[in-house]
Design an enzyme around this catalytic site. Sequence first.
Site, PDB file in Angstrom:
ATOM      1  N   HIS F  18       0.827  -1.202   0.000  1.00  0.00           N
ATOM      2  CA  HIS F  18       0.000   0.000   0.000  1.00  0.00           C
ATOM      3  C   HIS F  18       0.862   1.253   0.000  1.00  0.00           C
ATOM      4  O   HIS F  18       0.596   2.214  -0.725  1.00  0.00           O
ATOM      5  CB  HIS F  18      -0.911   0.005   1.241  1.00  0.00           C
ATOM      6  CG  HIS F  18      -1.891  -1.118   1.294  1.00  0.00           C
ATOM      7  ND1 HIS F  18      -2.088  -1.876   2.432  1.00  0.00           N
ATOM      8  CD2 HIS F  18      -2.730  -1.644   0.359  1.00  0.00           C
ATOM      9  CE1 HIS F  18      -3.026  -2.784   2.200  1.00  0.00           C
ATOM     10  NE2 HIS F  18      -3.413  -2.672   0.949  1.00  0.00           N
ATOM     11  N   LYS F  42     -18.388  -5.983  10.462  1.00  0.00           N
ATOM     12  CA  LYS F  42     -17.191  -6.808  10.292  1.00  0.00           C
ATOM     13  C   LYS F  42     -16.169  -6.411  11.333  1.00  0.00           C
ATOM     14  O   LYS F  42     -15.841  -5.240  11.477  1.00  0.00           O
ATOM     15  CB  LYS F  42     -16.589  -6.581   8.897  1.00  0.00           C
ATOM     16  CG  LYS F  42     -17.219  -7.437   7.815  1.00  0.00           C
ATOM     17  CD  LYS F  42     -16.373  -7.361   6.541  1.00  0.00           C
ATOM     18  CE  LYS F  42     -17.236  -7.572   5.306  1.00  0.00           C
ATOM     19  NZ  LYS F  42     -16.681  -6.966   4.109  1.00  0.00           N
ATOM     20  N   ARG F  91      -2.130  -6.094  -7.936  1.00  0.00           N
ATOM     21  CA  ARG F  91      -1.045  -7.035  -7.703  1.00  0.00           C
ATOM     22  C   ARG F  91      -1.067  -8.199  -8.682  1.00  0.00           C
ATOM     23  O   ARG F  91      -0.038  -8.720  -9.059  1.00  0.00           O
ATOM     24  CB  ARG F  91      -1.130  -7.603  -6.278  1.00  0.00           C
ATOM     25  CG  ARG F  91      -0.780  -6.579  -5.211  1.00  0.00           C
ATOM     26  CD  ARG F  91      -1.164  -7.113  -3.848  1.00  0.00           C
ATOM     27  NE  ARG F  91      -2.588  -7.455  -3.864  1.00  0.00           N
ATOM     28  CZ  ARG F  91      -3.219  -8.098  -2.902  1.00  0.00           C
ATOM     29  NH1 ARG F  91      -2.553  -8.491  -1.830  1.00  0.00           N
ATOM     30  NH2 ARG F  91      -4.502  -8.345  -2.985  1.00  0.00           N
ATOM     31  N   SER F 129      -2.783  -8.196   3.033  1.00  0.00           N
ATOM     32  CA  SER F 129      -3.193  -7.991   4.420  1.00  0.00           C
ATOM     33  C   SER F 129      -3.597  -9.307   5.069  1.00  0.00           C
ATOM     34  O   SER F 129      -3.276  -9.563   6.238  1.00  0.00           O
ATOM     35  CB  SER F 129      -4.362  -7.000   4.480  1.00  0.00           C
ATOM     36  OG  SER F 129      -3.940  -5.725   4.044  1.00  0.00           O
TER      37      SER F 129
END
Lengths: 150, 150, 150, 150, 150, 150
Positions: F18, F42, F91, F129
Amino acid sequence: MERIALFPGSFDPFTKGHEDIVLRGLKLFDKIIISLGHNSNKSRYFPLEKMVANIEEAFAGVDKVSVITYSELTAELAKKHHANYLLRGLRNTTDFEYENSISQVNRHLNDQLETVFLITSPEYASVSSSIIREVHKYGGDVSDFIPYKL
Amino acid sequence: MERIALFPGSFDPFTKGHEDIVLRGLKLFDKIIISLGHNSNKSRYFPLEKMVANIEEAFAGVDKVSVITYSELTAELAKKHHANYLLRGLRNTTDFEYENSISQVNRHLNDQLETVFLITSPEYASVSSSIIREVHKYGGDVSDFIPYKL
Amino acid sequence: MERIALFPGSFDPFTKGHEDIVLRGLKLFDKIIISLGHNSNKSRYFPLEKMVANIEEAFAGVDKVSVITYSELTAELAKKHHANYLLRGLRNTTDFEYENSISQVNRHLNDQLETVFLITSPEYASVSSSIIREVHKYGGDVSDFIPYKL
Amino acid sequence: MERIALFPGSFDPFTKGHEDIVLRGLKLFDKIIISLGHNSNKSRYFPLEKMVANIEEAFAGVDKVSVITYSELTAELAKKHHANYLLRGLRNTTDFEYENSISQVNRHLNDQLETVFLITSPEYASVSSSIIREVHKYGGDVSDFIPYKL
Amino acid sequence: MERIALFPGSFDPFTKGHEDIVLRGLKLFDKIIISLGHNSNKSRYFPLEKMVANIEEAFAGVDKVSVITYSELTAELAKKHHANYLLRGLRNTTDFEYENSISQVNRHLNDQLETVFLITSPEYASVSSSIIREVHKYGGDVSDFIPYKL
Amino acid sequence: MERIALFPGSFDPFTKGHEDIVLRGLKLFDKIIISLGHNSNKSRYFPLEKMVANIEEAFAGVDKVSVITYSELTAELAKKHHANYLLRGLRNTTDFEYENSISQVNRHLNDQLETVFLITSPEYASVSSSIIREVHKYGGDVSDFIPYKL
């Protein structure tokens, strides 16, 4: 039994990505035979004999690696050299789908032949032979992408 | 109304993967026209007329299947044969992206033309025409990959 | 013989992309049964019975389309409804790989069952049920993405 | 030096596709340790101890294969067992991208650890653990997809 | 500092998909130089000078856009024009993998050069130069796919 | 007119990948607002306020970068901050397909909003992540993957 692997390709040219796969493959195999396929109908950009010498230079002193040329089916070449493995690098999903097809057909032609894949290290994954040819043709410096002096 | 589908391709050569799609397509369509595109600028490996005969042999006795050659836009050919469907096989994601583009353009050129996809059965998904040509060129046995005798 | 297709999914919610596939599928099939799978363990965002009513509204007047709910194997449901086809849309390569797996397993469980794919029209290919739920949850207007009034 | 490989996964359940990779991996490695990762936060569908017994049954008589459970980093587990290799199967491009990321991170955490990939045989490539769970949950017969009796 | 971007390609022909990327890129860049690479070894279908004129016609009145031809490395061309950006469109995952490789190599050759990507609008994503050439060759109408009159 | 971009994400945690995108994006934009979406339903692994402080630490002294949290539609957040751009990193092809869908929907919800993509540098492309959370949970050292001290 000795574990012998072919590392087949046209290697026009052999790149640092290819070198990465061979060096990491040495932990798996007792012997790796880098096998340059040539085809009388397709012309190369980097001459075959020169490339053989370049690759031999890159692996000078590494006894377990040898370099040959061939113009037959890879599955047949493997039998001739008592190689039960093909070593291949995967860079991305396009590679994956091509290699998937080739490996199934090779196993069909020679049921002793197992194709073993390593994923190319990220720093080399963008380096393809075709991009190197393109850069070289226009006079760019490709020395960072190959493990020998041109 | 009769459901007529074209199954277009260069079929150089026609494979067991192609046969799989046609045979499964017979449950969907009343008539399937295997359509070999030819292009005066591109040379084939397997001669066109010989391949037509090979395919006809493979579907001998299957009335709903016919074989033709063409050298025009597929979208135009469909109109000529009152075909409202193109039948296509998908083997992998590379096929998908190519077929996606082609099918949108075909629908643009002929808004009656719907492209219908079946996914190639796994045992044939690795068999491509280009790999068969390669194997055949080097004298390998390709009889397991094609539904007729060469 | 009547050509009956199931169009299975969770449809949480049913989108214009789904509608596109059903409308185009009507050219191929005599009857399409939109089949909302439900699973007592997974909670829905849009209630099941409400969604059935919404879809029925979207296809009001289209006799060949019906809407049902089910909680069994799709391959079993197909037998019960004498459906020999599953109709599915493909939006992208991620869909392709998932659908490839599911369709092979369904054919294994019910060898009469053929999965037929259409590629979602480009204007709807970005519209997924999960994105619509996300937009709706934060109060965004989703009316352009669904073929009925919520 | 002995070539020891871990074959890590959650194996919920272990499939014929997994078995295919282990059996073919036996030609490469002197010892393969099937390693069931478990995680106190995620519940399994097939109980862990039962699955260990199932896998042991599938490899009964194959001395080079053992089965363990673990709840630590795979890179750490490898050190503990003097394993310098992770063996992994690739079924499709989605697998490839996930495995690519994991293997780079594992090599970062343990620079002696090489991940070796085989491509799953086509007849098993559509069989995923998640699809088997789904079929089993609805009472379908999954015995063709697993190499042991449930 | 002025933000100057090259938009490189062979543009054989320039499509509405290319136009879409340039028009949207104008919000990001002060100047966009559409750069037609030519290569004495590869023959074009649409003549180079004619295509330059076509593209100029498409952007008549748009001061921030200019059109040039070149036959050198893109990374070198960028230096000559004080361009720190390459603008590229992505249509699908095949594009992505190719562009990924090229952009890494370009950044290696010219570390001031950043490649900026926009995703082609869905209505143009199926329109590739190669499909347009194919349609044109067989006499099909391609005017809907290009932003100028041929 | 000032070029303001949002860099939205859940950043659980913010990675060196990032950071790479933000730093390279600074050449394109006058201001980049790192925007941590949070969702009451969440739960996060790394607490939101702590992550905001971590990211602020990573960009201490970089005036053009700020950090905010939000719980609304990204397309709405952009309007509120007069941001006409979303900055996103790619990515791999899985990212591409997801981002393709999201960006089309965002443009539909806010037609002034352009999503601009950079491809993550290869050395960070494997760092996700979710993998960092997994490594951290089992006590592994993640300091090489994040641009701040945890």
